[in-house]
Scaffold this active site. Structure first.
Site, PDB file in Angstrom:
ATOM      1  CB  ALA A 167      -0.916  -0.002   1.218  1.00  0.00           C
ATOM      2  CD1 TRP A 169      -2.527   3.528   2.047  1.00  0.00           C
ATOM      3  CD2 TRP A 169      -1.682   3.041   4.057  1.00  0.00           C
ATOM      4  NE1 TRP A 169      -3.131   2.377   2.479  1.00  0.00           N
ATOM      5  CE2 TRP A 169      -2.635   2.050   3.722  1.00  0.00           C
ATOM      6  CE3 TRP A 169      -1.028   2.943   5.286  1.00  0.00           C
ATOM      7  CZ2 TRP A 169      -2.933   0.982   4.550  1.00  0.00           C
ATOM      8  CZ3 TRP A 169      -1.325   1.872   6.116  1.00  0.00           C
ATOM      9  CH2 TRP A 169      -2.261   0.907   5.755  1.00  0.00           C
ATOM     10  CB  CYS A 170       2.108   0.626   4.068  1.00  0.00           C
ATOM     11  SG  CYS A 170       2.993  -0.488   5.178  1.00  0.00           S
ATOM     12  CE1 TYR A 171       9.384   4.632   8.046  1.00  0.00           C
ATOM     13  CE2 TYR A 171       9.171   2.483   9.107  1.00  0.00           C
ATOM     14  CZ  TYR A 171       9.931   3.594   8.785  1.00  0.00           C
ATOM     15  OH  TYR A 171      11.234   3.668   9.190  1.00  0.00           O
ATOM     16  CB  SER A 320       1.067  -0.928   7.756  1.00  0.00           C
ATOM     17  OG  SER A 320       2.323  -0.375   8.082  1.00  0.00           O
TER      18      SER A 320
END
Length: 485
Positions: A167, A169-171, A320
């Site tokens: 994803a 947005w996932c760190y 995440s």
């Protein structure tokens, strides 16, 4: 020697000659009534002797300090994958145990809550020390961007398809991306997909390909899955049996893992590669990926007898989760406290206290299902349980039945909206008081004494009534005779 005449002088029951007695119809009636009364009272006294009498007292819990309480459970989660499902325990004394696996078993289930295979061994919580390489990403991508339309094509074309489900947005996904692309380029150079054709590295953006990720039960990002050609399940949308990779995420570790996969496949046609598929050795960092998106969790944990929580949630140290997509709906098949009672002990408990047992498994067969829409996102399901210990002492000679415990509890449930990852929380609070039920044995001598009192009492009362009735009738006759003169 004592003469017989002197011995007869102590006779309490002197006999009246039968010729001096007179039978009457009223006496016969009273005798029959007296006999029936004796039989009726004897039956009541015998029933009372056989009936269990108990005394109940509320006392301070007598459990020794440091004693643990067992919690047995069987809970089905139709939307929580076994891959990340974790059973955690905490209490007010600071105890915090995460991902209990020794006494807990997991089984993948379908949306209908039916098991889809053998026990799922999830292992420890995924922990990764190397989440990527610290270098700037090179221009261009080495892995192939897969979509729902192209995924099946590539998965059926290459014996090994390694896919990074991520994803943006996932760190952790962003940490992995440079090393994943570098690994893809190295593998492409060593094993050209057009010439060698044994392995291909791809990636899937789960924010764009939501249905594809859902189809493969992706709940944590990034998830690295290894698909093998030839293990298709045609009736399930062409699914493959596949594994999850939980190893280190730097380029060197990833390249080494891909090399191990390729080494087991001969560099010949794909058909021959399928025959040798079973020879692949699975490393400790790879485990079978869940075949369905649901999980049934059963087993038991031991906790201290203080207020605490049993929590089921998705947990990982290297992934995440999208909280808005997590759904912890569940069906409770069994949830009880204390030791399991044998059938003999349970029947003994019901004999002494028929009202006990109704709240031993208060949550059994209750479902808490959340329809996943905009209004029901980020929902934690909480259960507040207050339990009371009942200690039972019986008169049985068996040591097993002399003393045993049973826990009853009340349950109140609610849905809580939270920005955190949704969980299923069972908050339990033991009462400092306990109920002590003691069986009161009845003396046989007391039973015999009561029988004698019944027989003597009925006989005496009947005699008094007969005497009154007989004298009354004689008086009436005398009055009638007096009237005639």
């Amino acid at each position: 020697m004592i003469s017989s005449s002197k011995l007869k002088s102590v006779d309490f029951y002197r006999k009246i000659p039968r010729d001096l007695t007179e039978a009457s119809l009223s006496g016969a009636g009273l005798s029959i009534i007296a006999a029936l009364s004796m039989m009726f009272l004897f039956g009541m006294e015998l029933n009372d002797y056989m009936t269990v009498n108990t005394s109940t007292a509320v006392v301070v819990d007598r459990s020794p300090d440091g004693e643990f309480l067992r919690i047995d459970f069987n809970i089905s989660f139709p939307s929580l994958s076994c891959e990340f499902a974790s059973v955690d325990v905490s209490d007010i004394l600071g105890t915090n145990r995460l991902n209990i696996t020794k006494t807990v078993r997991k089984f993948s289930i379908d949306p209908n809550l039916k098991s889809t295979g053998a026990e799922y061994h999830s292992g420890p919580i995924p922990m990764v020390s190397k989440h990527g390489d610290d270098f700037e990403e090179e221009s261009g991508d080495g892995s192939v961007l897969l979509t729902a339309a192209s995924f099946d094509k590539y998965s059926h074309q290459y014996p090994i398809l390694a896919v990074n489900f991520y994803a943006p947005w996932c760190y952790w996904s962003n940490r992995l991306r440079p090393s994943w692309e570098k690994t893809a380029k190295v593998i492409r150079e060593r094993y050209d997909p057009e010439i060698d054709g044994r392995i291909l590295l791809g990636k899937v953006d789960c924010t764009e390909q939501f249905n594809l990720c859902k189809r493969h039960h992706i709940q944590g990002y990034p998830s690295i899955r290894i698909f093998r050609k030839g293990s298709d399940v045609r009736e399930d949308h062409g699914h493959h049996d596949h594994e999850s990779y939980y190893g280190e995420r730097d380029a060197d570790s990833l390249v080494a893992a891909m090399e191990t996969l390729v080494a087991s496949i001969p560099n010949i046609s794909h058909e021959l590669a399928l025959e040798d598929k079973s020879k692949l050795q699975i490393d400790a960092v790879k485990r079978p990926a869940p075949s369905t998106s649901g999980c049934r969790i059963e087993g038991f944990v031991r906790v201290k007898k203080v207020p605490g929580n049993l929590i089921v949630s998705a947990r990982s140290g290297a992934h995440s989760f999208d909280a808005s997509l997590m759904n912890v709906s569940h069906l409770v098949s069994h949830f009880s406290f204390g030791k399991q009672l044998s059938s003999k002990m349970y029947s003994e408990m019901k004999r002494l206290t028929p009202l006990l047992g109704g709240s031993h498994d208060r949550l059994a067969d209750k479902s808490y299902i959340i329809s996943h829409d905009d209004n029901k996102a980020n929902v934690t399901i909480e259960h507040y349980l207050q339990l009371v210990k009942t200690e039972i002492v019986t008169r049985k000679s068996s040591k097993q039945l002399k003393l045993f415990e049973e826990y009853e509890y009340t349950a109140h449930s609610s849905l809580v909206h939270s920005p955190d990852i949704p969980v299923a929380k069972f908050h339990f609070e033991p009462s400092p008081m306990q109920v002590l039920v003691t069986e009161i044995p009845k003396s046989f001598s007391h039973f015999i004494t009561n029988l004698c009192a019944i027989i003597g009492g009925v006989f005496t009362v009947a005699g008094i009534l007969d005497s009154i009735l007989h004298n009354t009738m004689r008086l009436v006759k005398k009055v009638e005779l007096g009237k005639q003169f």
